[in-house]
Design an enzyme around this catalytic site. Structure first.
Site, PDB file in Angstrom:
ATOM      1  N   ILE A  14       8.458  18.564 -28.063  1.00  0.00           N
ATOM      2  CA  ILE A  14       9.602  18.953 -29.083  1.00  0.00           C
ATOM      3  C   ILE A  14       9.259  18.374 -30.729  1.00  0.00           C
ATOM      4  O   ILE A  14       9.525  18.991 -31.526  1.00  0.00           O
ATOM      5  CB  ILE A  14      10.850  18.491 -28.741  1.00  0.00           C
ATOM      6  N   GLY A 114      17.895  14.887 -24.035  1.00  0.00           N
ATOM      7  CA  GLY A 114      17.636  13.701 -23.060  1.00  0.00           C
ATOM      8  C   GLY A 114      18.409  12.479 -23.340  1.00  0.00           C
ATOM      9  O   GLY A 114      18.598  11.788 -22.315  1.00  0.00           O
ATOM     10  N   SER A 143      20.751  20.539 -24.464  1.00  0.00           N
ATOM     11  CA  SER A 143      19.238  20.896 -23.783  1.00  0.00           C
ATOM     12  C   SER A 143      18.730  22.094 -24.204  1.00  0.00           C
ATOM     13  O   SER A 143      19.788  23.051 -24.544  1.00  0.00           O
ATOM     14  CB  SER A 143      19.545  20.294 -22.347  1.00  0.00           C
ATOM     15  N   CYS A 144      17.662  22.703 -23.847  1.00  0.00           N
ATOM     16  CA  CYS A 144      17.132  24.016 -23.888  1.00  0.00           C
ATOM     17  C   CYS A 144      17.908  24.797 -23.235  1.00  0.00           C
ATOM     18  O   CYS A 144      18.535  25.840 -23.953  1.00  0.00           O
ATOM     19  CB  CYS A 144      15.873  23.842 -23.470  1.00  0.00           C
ATOM     20  N   ASN A 145      18.343  24.702 -22.033  1.00  0.00           N
ATOM     21  CA  ASN A 145      19.380  25.734 -21.344  1.00  0.00           C
ATOM     22  C   ASN A 145      20.435  25.677 -21.997  1.00  0.00           C
ATOM     23  O   ASN A 145      20.900  27.043 -22.024  1.00  0.00           O
ATOM     24  CB  ASN A 145      19.271  25.341 -19.875  1.00  0.00           C
ATOM     25  N   ARG A 172      12.623  25.878 -14.934  1.00  0.00           N
ATOM     26  CA  ARG A 172      11.173  25.598 -14.980  1.00  0.00           C
ATOM     27  C   ARG A 172      11.261  24.210 -14.524  1.00  0.00           C
ATOM     28  O   ARG A 172      11.984  23.596 -15.201  1.00  0.00           O
ATOM     29  CB  ARG A 172      10.644  26.197 -16.086  1.00  0.00           C
ATOM     30  N   HIS A 220       6.651  28.258 -17.799  1.00  0.00           N
ATOM     31  CA  HIS A 220       7.046  28.976 -18.766  1.00  0.00           C
ATOM     32  C   HIS A 220       8.487  29.683 -18.796  1.00  0.00           C
ATOM     33  O   HIS A 220       8.537  30.819 -18.752  1.00  0.00           O
ATOM     34  CB  HIS A 220       5.924  30.276 -19.035  1.00  0.00           C
ATOM     35  N   GLN A 303      11.607  27.111 -23.058  1.00  0.00           N
ATOM     36  CA  GLN A 303      12.297  25.770 -23.245  1.00  0.00           C
ATOM     37  C   GLN A 303      11.610  25.101 -24.492  1.00  0.00           C
ATOM     38  O   GLN A 303      12.609  24.018 -24.711  1.00  0.00           O
ATOM     39  CB  GLN A 303      12.201  25.046 -21.983  1.00  0.00           C
TER      40      GLN A 303
HETATM   41  N1  LIG Z   1      10.300  19.546 -23.288  1.00  0.00           N
HETATM   42  C1  LIG Z   1      11.355  20.384 -23.118  1.00  0.00           C
HETATM   43  O1  LIG Z   1      11.384  21.547 -22.784  1.00  0.00           O
HETATM   44  C2  LIG Z   1      12.636  19.846 -23.777  1.00  0.00           C
HETATM   45  C3  LIG Z   1      13.584  21.028 -24.157  1.00  0.00           C
HETATM   46  C4  LIG Z   1      14.715  20.384 -24.965  1.00  0.00           C
HETATM   47  C5  LIG Z   1      15.151  19.207 -25.291  1.00  0.00           C
HETATM   48  N2  LIG Z   1      14.190  18.265 -24.798  1.00  0.00           N
HETATM   49  C6  LIG Z   1      14.356  16.955 -25.317  1.00  0.00           C
HETATM   50  O2  LIG Z   1      13.625  16.411 -26.239  1.00  0.00           O
HETATM   51  C7  LIG Z   1      13.251  15.149 -26.241  1.00  0.00           C
HETATM   52  C8  LIG Z   1      11.928  14.787 -26.288  1.00  0.00           C
HETATM   53  O3  LIG Z   1      11.197  15.570 -25.023  1.00  0.00           O
HETATM   54  P1  LIG Z   1       9.768  15.932 -25.070  1.00  0.00           P
HETATM   55  O4  LIG Z   1       9.494  16.966 -24.048  1.00  0.00           O
HETATM   56  O5  LIG Z   1       9.340  16.407 -26.469  1.00  0.00           O
HETATM   57  O6  LIG Z   1       8.985  14.814 -24.601  1.00  0.00           O
HETATM   58  P2  LIG Z   1       7.425  14.297 -24.819  1.00  0.00           P
HETATM   59  O7  LIG Z   1       7.315  13.326 -23.771  1.00  0.00           O
HETATM   60  O8  LIG Z   1       6.606  15.369 -24.776  1.00  0.00           O
HETATM   61  O9  LIG Z   1       7.556  13.557 -26.172  1.00  0.00           O
HETATM   62  C9  LIG Z   1       8.113  12.580 -26.402  1.00  0.00           C
HETATM   63  C10 LIG Z   1       6.989  11.641 -27.371  1.00  0.00           C
HETATM   64  O10 LIG Z   1       7.685  10.410 -27.923  1.00  0.00           O
HETATM   65  C11 LIG Z   1       6.849   9.338 -28.006  1.00  0.00           C
HETATM   66  N3  LIG Z   1       7.507   8.027 -28.154  1.00  0.00           N
HETATM   67  C12 LIG Z   1       7.821   7.271 -26.974  1.00  0.00           C
HETATM   68  N4  LIG Z   1       8.369   6.107 -27.566  1.00  0.00           N
HETATM   69  C13 LIG Z   1       8.573   6.165 -28.752  1.00  0.00           C
HETATM   70  C14 LIG Z   1       9.136   5.481 -29.672  1.00  0.00           C
HETATM   71  N5  LIG Z   1       9.460   4.095 -29.271  1.00  0.00           N
HETATM   72  N6  LIG Z   1       8.893   5.822 -30.952  1.00  0.00           N
HETATM   73  C15 LIG Z   1       8.169   7.075 -31.295  1.00  0.00           C
HETATM   74  N7  LIG Z   1       7.647   8.015 -30.516  1.00  0.00           N
HETATM   75  C16 LIG Z   1       7.937   7.382 -29.177  1.00  0.00           C
HETATM   76  C17 LIG Z   1       5.998   9.487 -26.638  1.00  0.00           C
HETATM   77  O11 LIG Z   1       4.719   8.969 -26.967  1.00  0.00           O
HETATM   78  C18 LIG Z   1       5.823  11.248 -26.724  1.00  0.00           C
HETATM   79  O12 LIG Z   1       4.859  11.684 -27.594  1.00  0.00           O
HETATM   80  C19 LIG Z   1      13.993  14.619 -24.722  1.00  0.00           C
HETATM   81  O13 LIG Z   1      15.251  14.018 -25.022  1.00  0.00           O
HETATM   82  C20 LIG Z   1      14.063  15.800 -23.872  1.00  0.00           C
HETATM   83  O14 LIG Z   1      15.185  15.913 -23.196  1.00  0.00           O
HETATM   84  C21 LIG Z   1      13.024  18.493 -24.185  1.00  0.00           C
END
Ligand SMILES: NC(=O)c1ccc[n+]([C@@H]2O[C@H](COP(=O)([O-])OP(=O)(O)OC[C@H]3O[C@@H](n4cnc5c(N)ncnc54)[C@H](O)[C@@H]3O)[C@@H](O)[C@H]2O)c1
Length: 343
Positions: A14, A114, A143-145, A172, A220, A303
């Site tokens: 994200i 999250g 969240s995405c959904n 997914r 996807h 998502q």
């Molecule tokens: N992946 C999805 O489809 C999606 C969709 C909507 C919302 N989200 C939400 O977005 C948020 C991030 O999800 P994501 O999928 O991008 O996760 P991700 O694991 O891809 O990315 C998280 C990043 O944060 C970094 N990180 C960890 N601790 C840290 C800190 N203390 N300071 C700075 N960076 C730090 C990690 O190294 C990683 O690069 C979550 O809350 C998730 O629920 C995810």
């Protein structure tokens, strides 16, 4: 007017997309991004020539970043002192810890789906409750959904009123780059009601919502089927017109070749969109059916990209860049290039 300065914490799935989204907004400036380690995304940032300044959120592990040759502009704490608002897209639960830093320097912050709801003052969606976010210090995005779902339900609700919705989420199970073990040949049913239905009611308390979620071994996009009970009469045609007029909903059909989630992902790649992203949800014309007075339809939710526009709206709301939700969301859309397909 000076551009609003934005920082991104967490340069993952994200965070990378948020950084790109902010850098496209003509009235915002990306101050930099922060992460803890030389992840693949951070290595790719270096290989791309560091279009964004990088800050370390783990100064004690700086050596790992140095070894990977990542140029470091400072610490997360330095970045926080140089922005008006942080977008926190760190791994779920870390945002609540980072909040202490945001409080210390009295800046605004926007958290992702999250995190627990308690992390923020306002649970936010750009179209459904923009006004609630105006001037707030801490916002949390759906969240995405839920983001995709609320776009569709809010669109019908503003036109005819929606009494209740029942949804099925075909979710997914992982993102395309994920390596953690997941389902390979099984669907998994979650306890009902799904959190997305409950979250919808938090943002739209006048709509009764419930639903079931099924984890599905694909990467996807989610597909959600929605059964909505309108307060005034809806037909297949009027539902199609209403959904089709929403700036962040793309109407597609089976005849055109959009057979499901994979067709939309492929189409986004054919468009040349970075990472195969699509900001819009898609609604299938062929899926719209009536069940008595209720209308039922299916939407596709990409998502990894769908929450980016609503995050831009959240910056606009908390910084009071625009007081009006249509003005704000329209600017976000313009800068992200949403709606080009209508031309
Ligand atoms: N992946 C999805 O489809 C999606 C969709 C909507 C919302 N989200 C939400 O977005 C948020 C991030 O999800 P994501 O999928 O991008 O996760 P991700 O694991 O891809 O990315 C998280 C990043 O944060 C970094 N990180 C960890 N601790 C840290 C800190 N203390 N300071 C700075 N960076 C730090 C990690 O190294 C990683 O690069 C979550 O809350 C998730 O629920 C995810």
């Amino acid at each position: 007017m000076a551009k609003v300065r934005v920082g991104v914490a967490g340069y993952g799935v994200i965070g990378q997309r948020l950084a790109d989204g902010v850098s496209l907004q003509g009235d915002m400036e990306l101050a930099g991004v922060a992460d803890v380690a030389p992840t693949l995304s951070v290595r790719a940032l270096r290989e791309k020539g560091m279009p964004y300044k990088f800050y370390t959120a783990a100064p004690d592990k700086r050596e790992d970043l140095d070894k990977a040759g990542i140029p470091i502009s400072g610490t997360l704490e330095d970045l926080v002192q140089n922005v008006d608002v942080m977008l926190d897209a760190t791994s779920a639960g870390i945002g609540a810890k980072n909040k202490e830093l945001y409080k210390k320097y009295d800046i605004k912050a926007i958290f992702q789906g999250g995190e627990k709801d308690s992390v923020a003052d306002v649970f936010f969606h750009g179209y459904a409750n923009y006004e609630k976010g105006l001037g707030a210090q801490f916002l949390k995005l759906t969240s995405c959904n839920t983001t995709g779902l609320i776009r569709a339900v809010d669109c019908l609700d503003r036109a005819v009123g929606v009494e209740k919705v029942a949804i099925t989420i075909i979710r997914r199970v992982a993102d395309p780059g994920d390596y953690h073990r997941g389902l390979t040949n099984a669907l998994q049913v979650e306890h009902a009601p799904s959190h997305q239905a409950l979250d919808l009611m938090t943002i739209m308390p006048h709509v009764q919502a419930t639903g079931i979620l099924i984890h599905t071994p694909v990467t996807h996009g989610h597909i959600i089927t929605v059964v909505a009970t309108p307060k005034k009469t809806l037909s297949i045609e009027s539902t199609m017109d209403l959904l089709g007029a929403h700036p962040r909903i793309r109407m597609v059909s089976l005849d055109e070749g959009f057979l499901g989630n994979a067709s939309l992902f492929r189409y986004a790649r054919d468009l040349g969109n970075p990472r195969g992203d699509m900001y819009e949800i898609a609604a299938w014309r062929d899926s719209i059916v009536m069940s008595g007075n209720d209308v039922m339809f299916a939407i596709n939710v990409p998502q990894e990209a769908v929450v980016i526009p609503e995050n831009m709206d959240a910056i606009r709301a908390c910084m009071r860049m625009q007081e009006d939700r249509i003005e704000a969301t329209s600017l976000t859309n313009k800068y992200l290039g949403i709606g080009k397909w209508r031309n």
